[in-house]
Design a protein around this motif. Sequence first.
Motif, PDB file in Angstrom:
ATOM      1  N   GLY A 160       0.797  -1.223   0.000  1.00  0.00           N
ATOM      2  CA  GLY A 160       0.000   0.000   0.000  1.00  0.00           C
ATOM      3  C   GLY A 160       0.823   1.262   0.000  1.00  0.00           C
ATOM      4  N   CYS A 161       1.862   1.279  -0.822  1.00  0.00           N
ATOM      5  CA  CYS A 161       2.707   2.468  -0.947  1.00  0.00           C
ATOM      6  C   CYS A 161       3.237   2.535  -2.368  1.00  0.00           C
ATOM      7  CB  CYS A 161       3.867   2.427   0.056  1.00  0.00           C
ATOM      8  SG  CYS A 161       4.954   0.999  -0.130  1.00  0.00           S
ATOM      9  N   GLU A 162       3.588   3.731  -2.786  1.00  0.00           N
ATOM     10  CA  GLU A 162       4.260   3.905  -4.058  1.00  0.00           C
ATOM     11  C   GLU A 162       5.738   3.566  -3.885  1.00  0.00           C
ATOM     12  OE1 GLU A 162       3.875   7.244  -7.330  1.00  0.00           O
ATOM     13  OE2 GLU A 162       5.053   8.006  -5.654  1.00  0.00           O
ATOM     14  N   GLN A 163       6.322   2.958  -4.897  1.00  0.00           N
ATOM     15  CA  GLN A 163       7.737   2.592  -4.871  1.00  0.00           C
ATOM     16  C   GLN A 163       8.442   3.214  -6.067  1.00  0.00           C
ATOM     17  OE1 GLN A 163       8.713  -1.635  -4.309  1.00  0.00           O
ATOM     18  NE2 GLN A 163      10.103  -1.500  -6.063  1.00  0.00           N
ATOM     19  N   LEU A 164       9.508   3.969  -5.799  1.00  0.00           N
ATOM     20  CA  LEU A 164      10.389   4.463  -6.845  1.00  0.00           C
ATOM     21  C   LEU A 164      11.742   3.794  -6.664  1.00  0.00           C
ATOM     22  CD1 LEU A 164       9.656   8.312  -7.037  1.00  0.00           C
ATOM     23  CD2 LEU A 164       8.444   6.421  -8.123  1.00  0.00           C
ATOM     24  N   MET A 165      12.369   3.426  -7.759  1.00  0.00           N
ATOM     25  CA  MET A 165      13.630   2.700  -7.668  1.00  0.00           C
ATOM     26  C   MET A 165      14.606   3.190  -8.727  1.00  0.00           C
ATOM     27  SD  MET A 165      12.075  -0.919  -9.062  1.00  0.00           S
ATOM     28  CE  MET A 165      13.625  -1.812  -9.104  1.00  0.00           C
ATOM     29  N   ARG A 183       1.642  -2.250   4.569  1.00  0.00           N
ATOM     30  CA  ARG A 183       1.942  -3.671   4.634  1.00  0.00           C
ATOM     31  C   ARG A 183       2.226  -4.234   3.241  1.00  0.00           C
ATOM     32  NH1 ARG A 183      -2.933  -6.642   7.269  1.00  0.00           N
ATOM     33  NH2 ARG A 183      -1.590  -8.429   6.805  1.00  0.00           N
ATOM     34  N   THR A 184       2.928  -5.359   3.227  1.00  0.00           N
ATOM     35  CA  THR A 184       3.142  -6.124   2.006  1.00  0.00           C
ATOM     36  C   THR A 184       2.182  -7.313   2.002  1.00  0.00           C
ATOM     37  OG1 THR A 184       5.484  -5.516   1.884  1.00  0.00           O
ATOM     38  CG2 THR A 184       4.803  -7.485   0.679  1.00  0.00           C
ATOM     39  N   PHE A 185       1.542  -7.555   0.856  1.00  0.00           N
ATOM     40  CA  PHE A 185       0.611  -8.675   0.709  1.00  0.00           C
ATOM     41  C   PHE A 185       1.093  -9.563  -0.437  1.00  0.00           C
ATOM     42  CE2 PHE A 185      -1.739  -5.067   2.372  1.00  0.00           C
ATOM     43  CZ  PHE A 185      -2.428  -5.616   3.442  1.00  0.00           C
ATOM     44  N   TRP A 186       0.970 -10.866  -0.249  1.00  0.00           N
ATOM     45  CA  TRP A 186       1.372 -11.801  -1.290  1.00  0.00           C
ATOM     46  C   TRP A 186       0.353 -11.823  -2.424  1.00  0.00           C
ATOM     47  CZ3 TRP A 186       6.076 -12.369  -0.370  1.00  0.00           C
ATOM     48  CH2 TRP A 186       6.577 -12.653   0.900  1.00  0.00           C
TER      49      TRP A 186
END
Length: 326
Positions: free
Chosen positions: A221-226, A303-306
């Motif tokens: 539930g977050c944006e990810q920049l890499m 959180r991270t969800f599978w």
Amino acid sequence: MKVEERSLVINIDNLPNCDTMDAKDLVNRDRSSIWTKHCYGEDLSIRVAGREGGYHSSPHIHDSEQLNFCADGEMWIYVENDGYHLRKGDLMRVPRNMVHWAWNRSDKPCVLYESHAPGNIGAPRVRDTAGPLFRANEPLPTGRYPMVSWLSTEYAEKVEKGNRPSVEGGLVAHFDEVKDSSHAIVSEGNGFRSRFVYGLDSSFLVATQDRGCRIRPHLHGCEQLMHLISGELWVFFPDEAYHLHKGDFMRVPRLTPHWSWNSGAKPCELFEAHAPLLDPSEAEHGKALLTGDEAAIPLKAARTFWSPRNLVERESELMRRSSTSA
């Protein structure tokens, strides 16, 4: 030069030097002392920045949390009345709306990786030279972004005159103080190691993904920049595949199922930023970069969800489609 390209992936070589400075930044009139490559999403921005020896910025503030990783060289970063001496591998946080500035007191260049949450692209000249990590048909965000407010040099002169030693702990963590974490998203091979730090609004990790390592499909539930520092990496969505190479920036939108696979001949290195922050309990040795007063503030973490494991069965077809459309 305004960035016209709009894509979830943009290479650093296709970005102009981002104009982060302002006419009121009287200390650094010579822009040749800095370079900055900058990208942004909905909730944060990331940048790779070079600062030559002797570089000294003016004091400033912005309404965004800033996380820094010193990738090479060294830099003093001052926050209010305290100075923090960063060397290669060190990580640091600058809280929102705190007076800060940077000074490379060495005679060698420094390279910093930075993230800001919300994205620090409020000034039009900054946004025009930053890369928008959005699909071509995806509308750009229209909300109000923070921007830098430059302050009097008196703040720096007063603190630097005292020549106090570097502050330890709290907002800064040295390389040997942040242990490699086996993150919750590691799948086959246990070949993903990261140094994970976080603040109140965002998190930041510097990671190595070994050859052949595949990260299990998941969403958060977050944006990810890499940003891919070295090597190559395939990143998959359920209906898309992106083959990243050294220097690529990429955005993973919030709640998008995704996974990755290092198909290259050697490990790859990357840094990621997340807003809101990833749940620290999911990183074995995550480290908080908080002041004593902030330690008691409840965190609003994502959180991270599978996702279904069988998504990986689509990889071959997604890679074929990606190669055909390239």
